[in-house]
Motif scaffolding. Structure first.
Motif: not given
Lengths: 251, 446
Positions: B330-342, B350-355
């Motif tokens: 399922s889609p997951t959102s992550i903040n890439m440090g730009t104050n906007q969720d991607v 690791s990206m999934w864990l971060a999200s």
């Protein structure tokens, strides 16, 4: 024969006039214990070379019946809300920037000044210190005059490890047994600080220092003046000596 | 001549105004040190009388440099990053005559690299009490439970992990309702109802804590509960033995507390990754010991602190290092440090864990050890030297920091700090590729 009696009388009189170290410590300890609650406003004025002066104002509540005190810093604004709470042998320091109480159990410097937590409470002198002895076994107590005030000069050493400095010299007013001056030395006998107790006031049968000057002898020029005002002996409500109250005063 | 004139003026000044710090002849003409002062037996100066409004705050300017590992091979200046930011903090405190309080901690950050200004409300709450028996705080607030030095596993409320170098500005709060019932200083009961990030009662997290004194020990038991999960149980304690201060914290997290994952191999395309609840409960434990030493004659000048942390949920090391790309179930959102969720449909573990909010600094491995050394009055009266280190024993990577902090009586603070990252490649502290980070900051609080 008459001369012998006079000599004997003077010798005995001299012995009676000079109290033993233990008795002196006990009298000093008794003088500072309050049988009433006490609240006052305390001003600490700190002076550092090339930095000028900084004044810190704090509210101080003390209840000797259960060995409690609460110190709440009111100004300057940047320190407002920091505080100290002590009940029995437990002491907590509250820091507003972390919003957390730290259970410290130790003798902290108050607000980063030369004044420490023990300067705000009854000092347990008899269980903490003893008078040093001369080589002949006699106690190191001599008589001097401080300004115009006759005093005992007493050399003290700590008998427990949990003290700020292990060796001290006290100048104690002969007539009242009030401590007028303290010099504190490290184990290597370096003079670390001096404290002048220049004003006391009577609260009931007891005395409390209302003006003390702390001189940092190690870092020359650092001084802290502690002044106590607006003293009240009204019974302090129980809620004052709680973490919740101290936290509610914080920013 | 100039010196003589200044000396004369200083003496004249002290004669006219009286120097409260003068030590010459302090007891000069005194006959007695006992003075009469008015002593009230009926009134008490209250700490908070009347309505008051008091603003305070701080402003800190910071310059960061990061030296990448590659710089030491190619000496390419592009491998040295630079960032400048200014952080302003404004604290507003309004009190009413009945000891109620409203408080706001606002923060503004300006970053020079992307020229963006961000604003945050770190705290926003109202404080009142019910006949001093129950103290209530409602709103966004910083709340820290636990008593460890660096790790607080028993604290499941606080949202901001402590860092080796304290960050500028106010700490981030958690939104909720806090109740505190004190019984003297020695017994306290707390409750916190945390409703951040949820819009139904099902999302409400409740925490309860009972804290009391047992001889020389202060200890607390706490419980954390979210509707869909079993409770988490925690315990903490602090005491002093000899000259050492000890703290201990432990938590037993319920199963399902942490989202685990499972891989479903696919015959075509990317293997699929989907969330799977952890099947068993998990403990976390932190133990610390510290003491102050007399150093160069001055008591408590040197402070040494050790801490050990066990995190049974840790050891994501192998998966964290993997560059394998999976399709997320399922889609997951992550903040890439730009104050906007991607929003991501695929990526690494690791990206999934971060999200999922599961990659937290200093909590990735299973075993950690840390040491903290500070020396007050270092070279200067107002300077402190701090040397700290954290080692991830699971992946054998480490971070060491050294900082010099100078703070004047009037709250001007200057700090120079260096962080050095090392250990085995692809470890928690080496995976970013950064070798050294420096930080210079200057701030004023008021």
């Amino acid at each position: 024969m008459k001369k012998l009696f006079v000599l004997l009388f003077l010798m005995l009189g001299g012995l009676w006039a000079q109290p033993t170290g233990q008795a002196l410590l006990q009298k000093m300890e008794d003088l500072q214990k309050f049988d009433t609650d006490m609240h006052s406003m305390v001003t600490l004025t700190q002076q550092k070379p090339e930095q000028g002066n900084k004044t810190m104002r704090m509210s101080f509540y003390r209840r000797d019946s259960d060995n409690s005190f609460l110190i709440h810093i009111q100004s300057p604004e940047s320190d407002r809300g920091n505080g100290y709470l002590r009940v029995d042998n437990h002491m907590w320091m509250y820091r507003r920037n972390t919003r957390a109480f730290q259970h410290i159990n130790r003798d902290e410097s108050i607000g980063g000044t030369n004044a420490r937590a023990h300067d705000f409470e009854t000092r347990n002198l008899v269980d903490t210190y003893q008078v040093q002895k001369n080589t002949d076994g006699s106690e190191k107590i001599s008589e001097e005059v401080l300004g115009k005030i006759p005093v005992y000069k007493v050399h003290i050493q700590a008998i427990v490890r949990d003290v700020d400095y292990p060796i001290k010299i006290w100048w104690i007013e002969k007539s009242s047994n009030l401590l007028l001056k303290e010099e504190a030395y490290s184990a290597n006998k370096t003079l670390m600080h001096s404290v002048f107790f220049t004003q006391y006031t009577q609260v009931g049968k007891h005395f409390m220092p209302v003006k003390q000057l702390f001189i940092d002898e190690f870092e020359k020029g650092n001084k802290t003046l502690m002044e106590v005002k607006e003293i009240s002996t009204k019974k302090i409500p129980n809620h004052i000596f709680t973490k919740a109250h101290l936290e509610s005063l914080s920013k | 001549m100039k010196k003589a004139l200044w000396g004369f003026l200083a003496v004249l000044g002290s004669l006219v105004y009286g120097d409260p710090f003068a030590t010459d002849n302090l007891f000069g003409e005194m006959e007695s040190v006992v003075v009469e002062m008015p002593i009230s037996e009926t009134s008490l100066t209250e700490d908070t009388a009347g309505v008051s409004f008091s603003p305070s705050g701080s402003l800190t300017s910071q310059l960061f440099h990061g030296v990448n590992r590659d710089y030491f091979k190619a000496k390419n200046w592009q491998d040295i990053s630079q960032r400048h930011q200014s952080v302003g903090e404004l604290l507003l405190d309004v009190r009413t005559g009945d000891d109620s309080k409203a408080f706001a901690a606002l923060e503004g950050v300006y970053r020079a690299d992307n020229q963006l200004t961000s604003g945050y409300v770190r705290e926003l709450f109202v404080d009142f009490h019910l006949k001093r028996r129950l103290y209530v705080r409602a709103g966004k607030q910083v709340l820290q439970w636990g008593r460890g030095h660096f790790w607080h596993p028993s604290d499941l409320i606080n949202v901001e992990q402590k860092d080796l170098i304290e960050r500028a500005g106010a700490r981030e709060g958690t939104n909720g309702l806090r109740l505190h019932a004190p019984f003297g200083a020695k017994t306290n009961f707390y409750a916190f109802f945390d409703n951040r990030g949820g819009d139904s009662l099902q999302d409400l997290r409740s925490s309860f804590k009972a804290e009391f004194i047992l001889g020389p020990v202060e200890t607390a038991f706490s419980l954390w509960k979210k509707s869909a999960l079993h409770p988490a149980y925690a315990w903490d304690a602090s005491t002093r033995l000899g000259n050492w201060d000890f703290t201990a914290e432990a938590v037993f997290l319920p199963k399902n507390f942490v989202k685990n994952w499972e891989i479903a191999p696919q015959k075509q395309g990317l293997d699929s990754l989907y969330a799977k609840a952890s099947a068993t409960g998990a403990p976390r434990v932190a133990i610390s010991a510290g003491r102050s030493f007399r150093f160069l004659e001055v008591p408590d000048r040197l402070r040494l602190q050790y801490e050990f942390y066990y995190n049974s949920l840790g050891n994501h090391g192998k998966d964290y290092k993997s560059a394998q790309i999976y399709a997320y179930s399922s889609p997951t959102s992550i903040n890439m440090g730009t104050n906007q969720d991607v929003v991501l449909n695929q990526g690494t573990i690791s990206m999934w864990l971060a999200s999922q909010g599961q990659i937290q600094a200093y909590s990735l491995g299973k075993y950690y050890a840390a040491g903290f050394l500070s020396i007050d009055k270092f070279l200067l009266s107002d300077m402190t030297l701090a040397l700290n280190g954290v080692v991830n024993l699971s992946d054998q990577s480490y971070v060491f920091t050294g900082s010099l902090s100078y703070r004047t009586m009037h709250n001007l603070s200057l700090q120079a700090a260096i962080l050095a990252f090392g250990g085995k490649p692809q470890g928690e502290f080496t995976i970013s590729g950064q070798k050294i980070q420096s930080q210079l900051s200057a701030g004023i609080s008021f």
